[in-house]
Design a protein around this motif. Structure first.
Motif, short mmCIF file in Angstrom:
data_model
loop_
_atom_site.label_atom_id
_atom_site.label_comp_id
_atom_site.label_asym_id
_atom_site.label_seq_id
_atom_site.Cartn_x
_atom_site.Cartn_y
_atom_site.Cartn_z
N GLU A 202 50.87 66.20 21.90
CA GLU A 202 50.23 65.03 21.44
C GLU A 202 49.66 64.39 22.73
OE1 GLU A 202 53.07 62.15 20.14
OE2 GLU A 202 53.68 63.37 18.39
N THR A 203 49.99 64.55 23.99
CA THR A 203 49.15 64.25 25.13
C THR A 203 47.84 64.74 25.19
OG1 THR A 203 51.16 63.76 26.51
CG2 THR A 203 49.36 63.88 27.57
N GLU A 204 47.73 66.12 24.94
CA GLU A 204 46.65 66.82 24.88
C GLU A 204 45.53 66.42 23.86
OE1 GLU A 204 47.47 71.14 25.44
OE2 GLU A 204 48.16 70.88 27.37
N THR B 253 39.97 60.95 23.40
CA THR B 253 39.21 59.79 24.16
C THR B 253 37.99 60.48 25.04
OG1 THR B 253 40.76 60.41 26.07
CG2 THR B 253 41.47 58.53 24.54
N LYS B 254 38.25 61.77 25.28
CA LYS B 254 37.09 62.43 25.71
C LYS B 254 35.79 62.29 24.85
CE LYS B 254 35.55 66.81 28.00
NZ LYS B 254 35.95 68.35 28.02
N ASN B 255 36.04 62.63 23.52
CA ASN B 255 34.86 62.48 22.81
C ASN B 255 34.23 60.79 22.65
OD1 ASN B 255 34.77 65.12 22.14
ND2 ASN B 255 36.36 64.76 20.29
N GLY C 167 28.85 56.73 23.97
CA GLY C 167 30.47 57.31 23.87
C GLY C 167 31.21 56.54 22.94
N GLY C 168 30.62 55.80 22.17
CA GLY C 168 31.73 54.93 21.14
C GLY C 168 31.92 53.42 21.76
N GLU C 169 31.05 53.03 22.50
CA GLU C 169 31.28 51.80 22.95
C GLU C 169 30.97 50.77 22.09
OE1 GLU C 169 29.03 48.77 26.60
OE2 GLU C 169 28.07 50.58 26.01
N LYS C 170 32.15 49.79 21.98
CA LYS C 170 32.32 48.60 21.02
C LYS C 170 32.88 48.99 19.82
CE LYS C 170 28.44 45.84 22.84
NZ LYS C 170 26.93 44.92 22.32
#
Length: 282
Positions: free
Chosen positions: A147-149, A155-157, A111-114
């Motif tokens: 913008e919030t959505e 961030t969900k991706n 999930g995009g760690e690091k």
């Protein structure tokens, strides 16, 4: 996007929606201008500043008959003829300057760690955009009506990544596509998270020339999966990079514009805007 620009785009989007829904009646200038509460004179001036053509010409570009004609004329040579279409400037083909690099299995799985992801909000002719990048290239670009959505979707991706709001050169270079001659744009680098099949579909989309259209069936055949139209449609619907990967250029085989994750009116607007800039002869 500033308040006036947003208001102008909202009016144009509403007008395009009206044109799209009523093109069979070929609404005149006065009728369309009335839908957005502007005088015909002011509406025509505003529309031409945005699209580069008059509302009447734009109506021709986005009619179903135009879509059918493009598909009929280019169906058998859509990809083979890409390099001799004679397009230049903003009509330059995407695959000449967009390069996809897939994320590693570890980046995909974790999930995009690091990963440090930079993001920013910017203006486009079709409304505000959220664009995000890793140290290797653009990883996400989406129209951001809220913008919030839009940030929540990003961030969900990448649930395990770190995020910092800032603009970098990857983002600036990508955004030049809306305002600069593409011949003057450095090669755009994308750093995408996707399955092998999705990446193959997205790469096929990059070979659809600006101002032209394809169908789900054509894309399926292009990647060697004649019966995979449904799977292709799913992959197109999951495209993480709006506009740069031109999923808006794929329509139904009947010539109907079809769906778009960022709104059908916006898809119609983009198709017409691109057609106007490549000056397709009807």
């Amino acid at each position: 996007m500033n308040t006036q620009s947003q208001l102008n785009y909202d009016r144009i989007a509403k007008a395009i929606g009206y044109i799209r829904e009523n093109f069979r009646e070929q609404p005149n200038l006065e009728e369309v201008a009335g839908q957005v509460h502007l005088s015909p004179f002011h509406f025509q001036r505003m529309f031409k500043e945005w699209a580069g053509v008059t509302p009447k010409k734009f109506l021709q570009y986005i009619s179903v008959e135009h879509a059918k004609q493009v598909l009929r004329d280019k169906n058998t040579t859509l990809f083979d003829a890409a390099y001799d279409t004679g397009l230049s400037g903003t009509g330059r083909l995407h695959d000449l300057f967009v390069n996809i690099e897939s994320m590693t299995p570890g980046e995909y799985k974790n999930g995009g760690e690091k990963l440090m992801i930079h993001y920013s909000f910017a203006q486009s002719p079709f409304g505000d955009i959220l664009v995000a990048s890793t140290p290797k290239g653009i990883c996400h670009m989406a129209f951001a009506d809220n913008e919030t959505e839009a940030f929540a979707a990003l961030t969900k991706n990448f649930p395990n990544a770190q995020f910092k709001q800032m603009t970098d050169m990857f983002q600036q270079n990508a955004l030049h596509i809306f305002t600069h001659n593409q011949d003057e744009t450095d090669r755009i680098k994308l750093h995408l998270k996707g399955t092998e099949f999705q990446l193959k579909v997205w790469e096929a989309l990059l070979r659809v020339p600006m101002g032209q259209l394809s169908t789900y069936g054509n894309i399926a055949r292009e990647i060697g999966n004649d019966k995979g139209s449904r799977a292709v449609g799913t992959a197109i619907g999951s495209n993480p990079v709006a506009f740069l990967i031109p999923c808006h250029r794929v329509i139904q085989s009947t010539g109907t514009i079809g769906g778009y994750r960022w709104g059908n009116n916006r898809k119609t607007a983009i198709i017409g805007w691109e057609a106007a800039r490549t000056d397709i002869t009807l």
